[in-house]
Design a protein around this motif. Structure first.
Motif, PDB file in Angstrom:
ATOM      1  N   LEU A   1      33.294  -6.795 -72.693  1.00 43.12           N
ATOM      2  CA  LEU A   1      32.824  -7.653 -73.784  1.00 43.12           C
ATOM      3  C   LEU A   1      32.107  -8.859 -73.162  1.00 43.12           C
ATOM      4  O   LEU A   1      32.637  -9.970 -73.105  1.00 43.12           O
ATOM      5  N   HIS A   2      30.908  -8.646 -72.723  1.00 40.61           N
ATOM      6  CA  HIS A   2      30.203  -9.636 -71.925  1.00 40.61           C
ATOM      7  C   HIS A   2      29.520 -10.724 -72.762  1.00 40.61           C
ATOM      8  O   HIS A   2      28.941 -11.654 -72.197  1.00 40.61           O
ATOM      9  N   ASP A   3      29.590 -10.608 -74.079  1.00 43.18           N
ATOM     10  CA  ASP A   3      28.918 -11.589 -74.940  1.00 43.18           C
ATOM     11  C   ASP A   3      29.803 -12.777 -75.275  1.00 43.18           C
ATOM     12  O   ASP A   3      29.388 -13.677 -75.993  1.00 43.18           O
ATOM     13  N   ARG A   4      31.016 -12.835 -74.760  1.00 39.82           N
ATOM     14  CA  ARG A   4      31.975 -13.883 -75.137  1.00 39.82           C
ATOM     15  C   ARG A   4      32.843 -14.249 -73.946  1.00 39.82           C
ATOM     16  O   ARG A   4      32.736 -13.680 -72.880  1.00 39.82           O
ATOM     17  N   GLY A   5      33.723 -15.254 -74.160  1.00 41.08           N
ATOM     18  CA  GLY A   5      34.697 -15.591 -73.136  1.00 41.08           C
ATOM     19  C   GLY A   5      34.386 -16.838 -72.330  1.00 41.08           C
ATOM     20  O   GLY A   5      35.218 -17.286 -71.544  1.00 41.08           O
ATOM     21  N   ARG A   6      33.183 -17.408 -72.518  1.00 36.44           N
ATOM     22  CA  ARG A   6      32.831 -18.646 -71.815  1.00 36.44           C
ATOM     23  C   ARG A   6      32.047 -19.563 -72.748  1.00 36.44           C
ATOM     24  O   ARG A   6      31.353 -19.096 -73.661  1.00 36.44           O
TER      25      ARG A   6
ATOM     26  N   ALA B   1      40.467 -19.063 -68.081  1.00 39.10           N
ATOM     27  CA  ALA B   1      39.807 -17.786 -67.800  1.00 39.10           C
ATOM     28  C   ALA B   1      40.767 -16.613 -67.900  1.00 39.10           C
ATOM     29  O   ALA B   1      40.348 -15.487 -68.207  1.00 39.10           O
ATOM     30  N   THR B   2      42.081 -16.836 -67.688  1.00 33.01           N
ATOM     31  CA  THR B   2      43.043 -15.733 -67.774  1.00 33.01           C
ATOM     32  C   THR B   2      43.179 -15.211 -69.194  1.00 33.01           C
ATOM     33  O   THR B   2      43.676 -14.095 -69.401  1.00 33.01           O
ATOM     34  N   ALA B   3      42.743 -15.996 -70.177  1.00 31.87           N
ATOM     35  CA  ALA B   3      42.834 -15.585 -71.580  1.00 31.87           C
ATOM     36  C   ALA B   3      41.478 -15.548 -72.261  1.00 31.87           C
ATOM     37  O   ALA B   3      41.405 -15.397 -73.480  1.00 31.87           O
ATOM     38  N   THR B   4      40.401 -15.671 -71.461  1.00 33.04           N
ATOM     39  CA  THR B   4      39.061 -15.683 -72.048  1.00 33.04           C
ATOM     40  C   THR B   4      38.095 -14.824 -71.227  1.00 33.04           C
ATOM     41  O   THR B   4      37.903 -13.652 -71.517  1.00 33.04           O
ATOM     42  N   ALA B   5      37.523 -15.401 -70.189  1.00 34.00           N
ATOM     43  CA  ALA B   5      36.460 -14.724 -69.447  1.00 34.00           C
ATOM     44  C   ALA B   5      36.935 -13.456 -68.744  1.00 34.00           C
ATOM     45  O   ALA B   5      36.262 -12.417 -68.796  1.00 34.00           O
ATOM     46  N   THR B   6      38.081 -13.522 -68.069  1.00 34.00           N
ATOM     47  CA  THR B   6      38.515 -12.357 -67.281  1.00 34.00           C
ATOM     48  C   THR B   6      38.866 -11.161 -68.160  1.00 34.00           C
ATOM     49  O   THR B   6      38.420 -10.040 -67.880  1.00 34.00           O
ATOM     50  N   PRO B   7      39.665 -11.330 -69.227  1.00 34.55           N
ATOM     51  CA  PRO B   7      39.890 -10.168 -70.089  1.00 34.55           C
ATOM     52  C   PRO B   7      38.611  -9.655 -70.746  1.00 34.55           C
ATOM     53  O   PRO B   7      38.443  -8.431 -70.905  1.00 34.55           O
TER      54      PRO B   7
END
Length: 380
Positions: free
Chosen positions: A338-343, A326-332
């Motif tokens: 950018l709520h369409d990505r990261g998970r 999450a430190t390199a995906t969801a949180t940034p």
């Protein structure tokens, strides 16, 4: 597209399963191995969301690979982009320095050319990763606001940060460190260093306060997230908090990091700091923040491959991987809207990173990129 026999890194756990992608989005996540026709067996590798990079000046190394050498701008962008995608990074905020401690520096002369090349590559969909801009605003630079007005467009710019590299400020609260750094960087004699320091201080006294206020006002008017940079003292953090900063980039002391966290800012640290075991400039170690549970966001900064390495250094077990990833995906992603990505979740964009761990006795496992997809399209 069906990828199966994977260790899927979900929000709170890692499961053995299958992911289904259609029209660039994740449409299915299932446990177990799929027997569907066309399903690709991934040999038990990890699948993470594509990594998200908020602060990298890696483009500068491709634009000027040696002193005095300037590479064709679009080719430099594409070379930089290939390195980012090959490191598992699918969203990049290219950090452009608006101003410098010296007028007429190569960084300043190259700014418009680099920005135009990034925008051209975006317009023609030439890049593997998706690129946005991060405007690093040197508040003592006389022409800063002209540059901000030229570049601050919300569809392209996703982050604005405030920098002050004058003596006695932020990273350079210790004047000895300041003098040693710039004497070496610019090959200055003692007399030349004194003149450089005096000129820098004069510019700071004249421009810093009004231009900081102007940058903050512009970002707030345009709805752009703000980040502080290299905060060291309580007064630095108090100023950033009053201005509504969302992110504290590279705080230089534990005190500043703690106060930034208490003020609701996300703490961003360099992945190279974590991989190397400490800061190359003598500031606080990212590992110390991680041990306290304060490390929110990692940035590859000057070394793209470090971002994925740092994630797995934070996660020696699968149980720890979701939080580390999450430190390199969801949180940034969330920090810059950018709520369409990261998970890895149904409905999210299919930015995907397949990883295999290479194990060598006596060394930490090394993550090796096996495949990268952006919006369901294979890019590395």
């Amino acid at each position: 597209m069906i990828l199966t026999n994977l260790r899927l890194c979900l929000r709170q756990e890692v499961i053995h399963g299958t992911i289904i992608v259609q029209n660039g989005q994740i449409v299915g996540l299932d446990s177990g191995i799929s027997r569907a026709a066309g399903a690709q067996d991934c040999d038990g590798d990890y699948l993470l969301p594509g990594l998200i990079e908020l602060h990298t000046d890696n483009l500068e190394k491709h634009f000027s690979p040696r002193p005095g050498v300037i590479w064709p701008a679009l080719a430099a962008v594409l070379s930089h982009d290939a390195q980012m995608a090959g490191s598992g990074i699918t969203t990049v905020l290219d950090a452009l320095a608006l101003g410098d401690v010296r007028e007429g520096s190569e960084r300043v002369r190259s700014l418009k050319t680099m920005a135009d090349a990034i925008l051209a590559a975006r317009a023609d969909d030439l890049t593997r990763a998706e690129h946005f801009l991060h405007l690093r605003c040197e508040i003592s630079y006389p022409d800063l606001m002209d540059l901000v007005e030229q570049l601050a467009t919300p569809d392209v710019v996703k982050l604005v940060s405030i920098m002050d590299h004058t003596p006695g400020q932020r990273q350079f609260t210790d004047l000895g460190n300041y003098r040693n750094f710039y004497k070496k960087k610019f090959s200055l004699s003692d007399v030349e260093m004194q003149a450089f320091e005096a000129e820098t201080m004069a510019r700071q006294a004249r421009y810093a306060a009004p231009q900081r206020a102007a940058v903050v006002a512009t970002a707030q008017r345009l709805g752009l997230p703000l980040a502080s940079h290299d905060d060291a003292k309580p007064e630095h953090v108090a100023e950033a908090a009053a201005e509504g900063m969302r992110i504290a980039e590279f705080p230089t002391t534990l005190e500043a990091a703690d106060l930034s966290r208490q003020a609701g800012m996300k703490l961003l640290m360099g992945a190279p700091n974590l991989v190397r075991g400490g800061s190359h400039s003598g500031n606080i170690a990212a590992a110390d923040l991680a041990a306290r549970g304060w490390l929110d966001i990692l940035s590859s900064d000057y070394m793209p491959v470090s971002l994925l390495q740092a994630v797995f250094l934070l996660a020696p077990t699968d149980a720890e991987l979701p939080a580390a990833a999450a430190t390199a995906t969801a949180t940034p992603a969330e920090a810059v809207g950018l709520h369409d990505r990261g998970r890895l979740e149904i409905g999210k964009r299919a930015d995907l990173l397949r990883v295999r761990l290479h194990r060598d006795e006596g060394a930490p496992p090394l993550p090796i990129v096996q495949g990268v997809w952006r919006a369901g399209r294979r890019v590395a």
